[in-house]
Structure formats: structure tokens, C-alpha cells
Design a protein around this motif. Structure first.
Motif, PDB file in Angstrom:
ATOM      1  N   MET A 262      -5.949  -5.549  61.344  1.00 21.86           N
ATOM      2  CA  MET A 262      -4.813  -6.057  62.113  1.00 21.86           C
ATOM      3  C   MET A 262      -3.871  -4.909  62.461  1.00 21.86           C
ATOM      4  O   MET A 262      -3.595  -4.046  61.640  1.00 21.86           O
ATOM      5  CB  MET A 262      -4.089  -7.101  61.253  1.00 21.86           C
ATOM      6  CG  MET A 262      -2.891  -7.730  61.885  1.00 21.86           C
ATOM      7  SD  MET A 262      -3.366  -9.036  63.002  1.00 21.86           S
ATOM      8  CE  MET A 262      -1.738  -9.497  63.596  1.00 21.86           C
ATOM      9  N   GLY A 263      -3.402  -4.912  63.703  1.00 27.83           N
ATOM     10  CA  GLY A 263      -2.435  -3.885  64.096  1.00 27.83           C
ATOM     11  C   GLY A 263      -2.034  -4.041  65.542  1.00 27.83           C
ATOM     12  O   GLY A 263      -2.760  -4.614  66.352  1.00 27.83           O
ATOM     13  N   ARG A 264      -0.879  -3.529  65.873  1.00 30.26           N
ATOM     14  CA  ARG A 264      -0.402  -3.584  67.243  1.00 30.26           C
ATOM     15  C   ARG A 264      -1.185  -2.602  68.112  1.00 30.26           C
ATOM     16  O   ARG A 264      -1.862  -1.707  67.604  1.00 30.26           O
ATOM     17  CB  ARG A 264       1.096  -3.249  67.283  1.00 30.26           C
ATOM     18  CG  ARG A 264       1.941  -4.209  66.471  1.00 30.26           C
ATOM     19  CD  ARG A 264       3.345  -3.698  66.241  1.00 30.26           C
ATOM     20  NE  ARG A 264       4.134  -3.683  67.477  1.00 30.26           N
ATOM     21  CZ  ARG A 264       5.415  -3.352  67.521  1.00 30.26           C
ATOM     22  NH1 ARG A 264       6.043  -2.995  66.400  1.00 30.26           N
ATOM     23  NH2 ARG A 264       6.070  -3.370  68.672  1.00 30.26           N
ATOM     24  N   SER A 265      -1.082  -2.765  69.419  1.00 34.84           N
ATOM     25  CA  SER A 265      -1.709  -1.815  70.339  1.00 34.84           C
ATOM     26  C   SER A 265      -1.187  -0.414  70.062  1.00 34.84           C
ATOM     27  O   SER A 265       0.018  -0.215  69.892  1.00 34.84           O
ATOM     28  CB  SER A 265      -1.407  -2.207  71.794  1.00 34.84           C
ATOM     29  OG  SER A 265      -1.989  -3.444  72.106  1.00 34.84           O
TER      30      SER A 265
ATOM     31  N   GLU B 224     -11.251  -7.423  69.408  1.00 36.57           N
ATOM     32  CA  GLU B 224     -10.506  -8.391  70.219  1.00 36.57           C
ATOM     33  C   GLU B 224     -11.464  -9.376  70.920  1.00 36.57           C
ATOM     34  O   GLU B 224     -11.392  -9.568  72.138  1.00 36.57           O
ATOM     35  CB  GLU B 224      -9.647  -7.664  71.261  1.00 36.57           C
ATOM     36  CG  GLU B 224      -8.639  -6.681  70.689  1.00 36.57           C
ATOM     37  CD  GLU B 224      -7.433  -7.349  70.036  1.00 36.57           C
ATOM     38  OE1 GLU B 224      -7.396  -8.597  69.956  1.00 36.57           O
ATOM     39  OE2 GLU B 224      -6.524  -6.624  69.594  1.00 36.57           O
ATOM     40  N   PRO B 225     -12.352 -10.038  70.182  1.00 36.65           N
ATOM     41  CA  PRO B 225     -13.406 -10.837  70.820  1.00 36.65           C
ATOM     42  C   PRO B 225     -12.908 -12.085  71.538  1.00 36.65           C
ATOM     43  O   PRO B 225     -13.649 -12.667  72.333  1.00 36.65           O
ATOM     44  CB  PRO B 225     -14.308 -11.216  69.636  1.00 36.65           C
ATOM     45  CG  PRO B 225     -13.385 -11.243  68.467  1.00 36.65           C
ATOM     46  CD  PRO B 225     -12.427 -10.114  68.710  1.00 36.65           C
ATOM     47  N   THR B 226     -11.675 -12.501  71.243  1.00 37.26           N
ATOM     48  CA  THR B 226     -11.140 -13.706  71.899  1.00 37.26           C
ATOM     49  C   THR B 226     -10.048 -13.369  72.910  1.00 37.26           C
ATOM     50  O   THR B 226      -9.416 -14.270  73.458  1.00 37.26           O
ATOM     51  CB  THR B 226     -10.574 -14.687  70.851  1.00 37.26           C
ATOM     52  OG1 THR B 226      -9.470 -14.053  70.173  1.00 37.26           O
ATOM     53  CG2 THR B 226     -11.625 -15.074  69.832  1.00 37.26           C
TER      54      THR B 226
ATOM     55  N   HIS C 210      -4.897  -8.045  67.251  1.00 36.53           N
ATOM     56  CA  HIS C 210      -3.446  -7.984  67.065  1.00 36.53           C
ATOM     57  C   HIS C 210      -2.893  -9.400  66.919  1.00 36.53           C
ATOM     58  O   HIS C 210      -1.682  -9.594  66.835  1.00 36.53           O
ATOM     59  CB  HIS C 210      -2.771  -7.280  68.250  1.00 36.53           C
ATOM     60  CG  HIS C 210      -2.918  -8.009  69.546  1.00 36.53           C
ATOM     61  ND1 HIS C 210      -4.000  -7.826  70.370  1.00 36.53           N
ATOM     62  CD2 HIS C 210      -2.144  -8.947  70.142  1.00 36.53           C
ATOM     63  CE1 HIS C 210      -3.870  -8.616  71.433  1.00 36.53           C
ATOM     64  NE2 HIS C 210      -2.763  -9.308  71.315  1.00 36.53           N
ATOM     65  N   ASP C 211      -3.796 -10.400  66.869  1.00 40.33           N
ATOM     66  CA  ASP C 211      -3.402 -11.807  66.798  1.00 40.33           C
ATOM     67  C   ASP C 211      -3.422 -12.294  65.347  1.00 40.33           C
ATOM     68  O   ASP C 211      -4.494 -12.467  64.758  1.00 40.33           O
ATOM     69  CB  ASP C 211      -4.377 -12.645  67.644  1.00 40.33           C
ATOM     70  CG  ASP C 211      -3.984 -14.114  67.699  1.00 40.33           C
ATOM     71  OD1 ASP C 211      -3.039 -14.516  66.993  1.00 40.33           O
ATOM     72  OD2 ASP C 211      -4.641 -14.866  68.457  1.00 40.33           O
ATOM     73  N   PRO C 212      -2.247 -12.536  64.752  1.00 39.59           N
ATOM     74  CA  PRO C 212      -2.219 -12.960  63.343  1.00 39.59           C
ATOM     75  C   PRO C 212      -2.885 -14.305  63.095  1.00 39.59           C
ATOM     76  O   PRO C 212      -3.307 -14.595  61.970  1.00 39.59           O
ATOM     77  CB  PRO C 212      -0.718 -13.013  63.020  1.00 39.59           C
ATOM     78  CG  PRO C 212      -0.035 -13.138  64.347  1.00 39.59           C
ATOM     79  CD  PRO C 212      -0.901 -12.422  65.326  1.00 39.59           C
TER      80      PRO C 212
END
Length: 221
Positions: free
Chosen positions: A37-40, A167-169, A200-202
């Protein structure tokens, strides 16, 4: 299965050294469903490129199944990557002028197996993702969710040790995203496939059994 110790990755930009990963250490075990998990711009994509044997220019040590990755040649790493890693990307990465079956078959082209065996493996993979009847279908006629299922079938056709899903979704609507994440969960729990999810989506973390958070090139515990 995967052990990184004190990994540092730098680039030279405008004659200045930019650190993208800084002293990263982590373990990923067989059967894990790990969320990175992480921001761009946090360094998470650089990290998984390294894990997936796409980048070997780094400082530190990477052990894959207790073997030191830096000792492999580029040809060795290509073979290891083809046999052990499945990739799923946000933009699907499919070849538009091929059929579904031809896209799924791509990782098998250099495996030295018979056409009959290829046909069997492609059919099995498509059945696992709910597209058993789509083998001869043109990719151009598929919805976004169907395209991602084809990408997942391609990723699992050679029975990889782990899948990197970056980011598969990201390009899918919310309902389709839920279906795709459930498919990853089923592959993990039923088939024992190790999943490394990059996002990046929690909200997607609920599907993972462990979270690795990356911030400014460092793993934050």
C-alpha cells in the motif's frame, strides 16, 4: 519465498541522485496474500518491479527461495520470471488483434510443451476465471472485467509461484472490482497462489492477510 535485505534503489536525474527505495527489508511467504500500500510516487511500483525480476540494478540483497538473485544472469532471470511470476496490470496488457486463447497462451510459447498441452492449460486457466467459453473470442469484444479475467488467466497459465497485481482494479467499476478481488482471493485460498497486490486503495486491504505500507521509498511498519 522472497526475502529482501537492505534494498536501496537510486536513479540519476538531472545529474542528481534520487533515492526511490531506501534500505527496504521485507519477507513474503508462500501462500501469502500481501497488500503493498502506498500513494503514487511512494516507490511501491519500483519495489514490485524489483521483486518480479524486472530490475536487478539495486544495492542490497534479494533472495528468492534462498538463492541470491544477483548471481543470476539476465537470461537466467528471464527464465525464472517466465516460470515463477504472473503479472496483472491496471491496463490489462492484452494484445488486441489476438483471441482470448492466444493471449492466455503467451507465457507458454517458450516453455517447450506440446500444442495439445498448451490447449489444455489455456482451457484450465480460462475455466478458473469463469471464461471457459471465450477461448476463440476476440479481445476487442470484451468488457473491462472480462479483459482483466483474461489477464489473470494468462498470469496463472504456467502455474507461477506468485502473482504481482499492480492496481488491478484501477480501470474497473466498483462491482467489477469486487468480482476481480474475489477471484484473487479464490486463487489464493483454493489454489495456494501467492498474491502480491499493489494499490493505493485502502478498501482492497480487506482481501489481504498482510499489509506492507510504503512511504517515500521506505517500508513503514
Amino acid at each position: 519465498m522472497i526475502r529482501l535485505e537492505n534494498i536501496t534503489k537510486t536513479y540519476e536525474l538531472a545529474k542528481q541522485e534520487v533515492t526511490v527505495l531506501n534500505d527496504v527489508s521485507l519477507n513474503i511467504f508462500e501462500g501469502d496474500f500481501v497488500g503493498i500500500m502506498g500513494r503514487s510516487g511512494s516507490g511501491k511500483s519500483t519495489l514490485v518491479n524489483l521483486i518480479g525480476f524486472l530490475d536487478k540494478k539495486f544495492k542490497g540483497t534479494y533472495y528468492f527461495e534462498d538463492k541470491l538473485v544477483e548471481q543470476y544472469t539476465d537470461d537466467d532471470l528471464s527464465k525464472i520470471r517466465n516460470e515463477n511470476v504472473g503479472f496483472v496490470f491496471q491496463n490489462f496488457g492484452l494484445i488486441e488483434n489476438m483471441t482470448v486463447g492466444q493471449n492466455v497462451e503467451l507465457p507458454l510459447l517458450y516453455a517447450g510443451i506440446s500444442n495439445q498441452e498448451k490447449t489444455r492449460l489455456v482451457a484450465e486457466s480460462l475455466e478458473k476465471v469463469g471464461l471457459a467459453d471465450f477461448v476463440g473470442q476476440s479481445v476487442k469484444l470484451l468488457s473491462g472485467g472480462q479483459r482483466q479475467r483474461v489477464a489473470i488467466a494468462r498470469a496463472i497459465v504456467n502455474s507461477p509461484k506468485f502473482i504481482i497485481a499492480d492496481e488491478p482494479t484501477g480501470a474497473l467499476d466498483s462491482k467489477t472490482s469486487v468480482d476481480i478481488m474475489q477471484l484473487f482471493t479464490d486463487l489464493n485460498t483454493t489454489s495456494g497462489v501467492t498474491i502480491i497486490l499493489v494499490t493505493h486503495d485502502p478498501n482492497l486491504m480487506a482481501h489481504c492477510n498482510r499489509e506492507i505500507r510504503v512511504s517515500d521509498g521506505e517500508v513503514v511498519l
